[in-house]
Design a protein around this motif. Structure first.
Motif, short mmCIF file in Angstrom:
data_model
loop_
_atom_site.label_atom_id
_atom_site.label_comp_id
_atom_site.label_asym_id
_atom_site.label_seq_id
_atom_site.Cartn_x
_atom_site.Cartn_y
_atom_site.Cartn_z
N ARG A 94 0.84 -1.21 0.00
CA ARG A 94 0.00 0.00 0.00
C ARG A 94 0.88 1.26 0.00
N SER A 95 1.98 1.23 0.74
CA SER A 95 2.90 2.38 0.77
C SER A 95 3.46 2.65 -0.62
N ARG A 96 3.79 1.58 -1.35
CA ARG A 96 4.34 1.75 -2.71
C ARG A 96 3.28 2.33 -3.65
N GLU A 97 2.04 1.89 -3.49
CA GLU A 97 0.94 2.45 -4.30
C GLU A 97 0.82 3.96 -4.09
N LEU A 98 0.83 4.37 -2.83
CA LEU A 98 0.69 5.80 -2.50
C LEU A 98 1.89 6.60 -3.01
N GLU A 99 3.05 6.00 -2.90
CA GLU A 99 4.28 6.66 -3.37
C GLU A 99 4.23 6.84 -4.88
N THR A 100 3.80 5.82 -5.59
CA THR A 100 3.71 5.87 -7.05
C THR A 100 2.73 6.94 -7.50
N ALA A 101 1.69 7.18 -6.71
CA ALA A 101 0.67 8.16 -7.07
C ALA A 101 1.12 9.61 -6.82
N ALA A 102 2.23 9.79 -6.10
CA ALA A 102 2.69 11.14 -5.78
C ALA A 102 3.35 11.79 -7.00
N PRO A 103 3.34 13.13 -7.09
CA PRO A 103 4.00 13.81 -8.21
C PRO A 103 5.49 13.48 -8.28
N GLU A 104 6.05 13.58 -9.49
CA GLU A 104 7.45 13.20 -9.70
C GLU A 104 8.43 14.02 -8.88
N ASP A 105 8.07 15.28 -8.59
CA ASP A 105 9.00 16.14 -7.86
C ASP A 105 8.61 16.29 -6.38
N ALA A 106 7.77 15.37 -5.88
CA ALA A 106 7.28 15.48 -4.50
C ALA A 106 8.35 15.10 -3.49
N VAL A 107 8.17 15.64 -2.28
CA VAL A 107 8.89 15.14 -1.10
C VAL A 107 7.91 14.20 -0.39
N ALA A 191 13.05 23.30 3.70
CA ALA A 191 13.76 24.00 2.62
C ALA A 191 14.87 23.12 2.06
N GLU A 192 15.56 22.41 2.93
CA GLU A 192 16.63 21.50 2.48
C GLU A 192 16.06 20.31 1.73
N LEU A 193 14.93 19.78 2.18
CA LEU A 193 14.31 18.64 1.51
C LEU A 193 13.85 19.03 0.10
N VAL A 194 13.27 20.20 -0.02
CA VAL A 194 12.81 20.68 -1.33
C VAL A 194 14.00 20.85 -2.28
N ARG A 195 15.09 21.40 -1.75
CA ARG A 195 16.29 21.57 -2.58
C ARG A 195 16.78 20.22 -3.10
N ARG A 196 16.83 19.25 -2.21
CA ARG A 196 17.29 17.91 -2.61
C ARG A 196 16.32 17.24 -3.58
N ALA A 197 15.03 17.46 -3.37
CA ALA A 197 14.02 16.88 -4.27
C ALA A 197 14.19 17.43 -5.69
N GLU A 199 16.93 18.61 -7.01
CA GLU A 199 18.17 18.02 -7.55
C GLU A 199 17.91 16.61 -8.07
N GLU A 200 17.19 15.84 -7.25
CA GLU A 200 16.86 14.45 -7.60
C GLU A 200 16.04 14.42 -8.89
N HIS A 201 15.07 15.34 -8.99
CA HIS A 201 14.18 15.40 -10.14
C HIS A 201 14.98 15.72 -11.42
N ARG A 202 15.94 16.65 -11.29
CA ARG A 202 16.75 17.04 -12.44
C ARG A 202 17.62 15.89 -12.94
N THR A 203 18.21 15.14 -11.99
CA THR A 203 19.14 14.08 -12.38
C THR A 203 18.44 12.85 -12.94
N THR A 204 17.13 12.69 -12.61
CA THR A 204 16.43 11.48 -13.10
C THR A 204 15.60 11.75 -14.34
N ARG A 205 15.55 12.99 -14.81
CA ARG A 205 14.74 13.29 -16.01
C ARG A 205 15.48 12.86 -17.28
#
Length: 205
Positions: A94-107, A191-197, A199-205
């Motif tokens: 169920r956790s994986r389902e909810l995670e998959t449904a979240a936006p690509e750039d979400a924290v 603020a730090e989590l958003v910055r990392r998110a 970065e993560e989004h940029r590197t995986t696109r």
């Protein structure tokens, strides 16, 4: 997407931190809430629990009698392992389902009480530990939750130590502070989590 594991000892204030993170914009996946959902009346999870432990674990309304089940499994490690083998895979799915449904750039914040005890830190990009001094935890449990001091100390002793939690932490939020200061600290972490998110989004696109 940034996957964050959030944990902390009982009475440390983890629920308050998760609430503040949601206010900031986090997608929260609450393991305890999901664990209740997957054994709700009418679910395959509840049927599997009844198969394993008998109809005595049902309340009169057909739901799970949690105190009754707890008295059975917490006195017997083998029975606890049986229960965990039923519930944990359902919670994970169920956790994986909810995670998959979240936006690509979400924290995505996974609120996991036993993250340290179950060795789950490697599942997350980052682990945030909510920390408080043992005397603060004890005071909150007795004063705010109405526990006896003996019960509170026993619950604290049954969990990972403060040192074990801090050892796996990427970020520690010290919560021996009033709520306004805690809010400020959470906003700094956000603020730090958003910055990392980002970065993560940029590197995986």
């Amino acid at each position: 997407m940034l996957k964050v594991g959030l944990t902390g000892g009982i009475g440390a204030g983890k629920s308050e931190v998760s609430r503040l993170l949601v206010e900031c914009g986090a997608v929260l996946i609450d393991a305890d809430r999901i664990a209740r959902e997957v054994v709700a009346p009418g679910t395959p999870g509840l049927a599997a629990v009844v198969d394993a432990f008998g109809e005595d674990v049902l309340a009169p309304d057909g739901g799970l009698d949690r105190p009754r089940l707890g008295s059975i499994v917490f006195a017997d490690p083998e029975k606890l392992a049986v229960l965990n083998a039923i519930v944990h895979p359902l919670v994970g799915a169920r956790s994986r389902e909810l995670e998959t449904a979240a936006p690509e750039d979400a924290v995505v914040v996974h609120d996991v009480p036993l993250l340290t005890e179950n060795g789950l830190a490697p599942l997350y990009d980052l682990v945030v530990v909510v920390d408080a001094a043992p005397e603060t935890q004890l005071d909150r449990l007795v004063r705010l939750r109405g526990m006896s001091e003996q019960d509170a100390r026993a619950r604290m002793a049954a969990q990972a130590t403060r040192e074990q939690r801090r050892e796996i932490a990427d970020v520690v939020i010290d919560n021996d502070v009033p709520l306004p200061e805690l809010r400020r600290r959470v906003e700094d972490v956000w603020a730090e989590l958003v910055r990392r998110a980002h970065e993560e989004h940029r590197t995986t696109r």
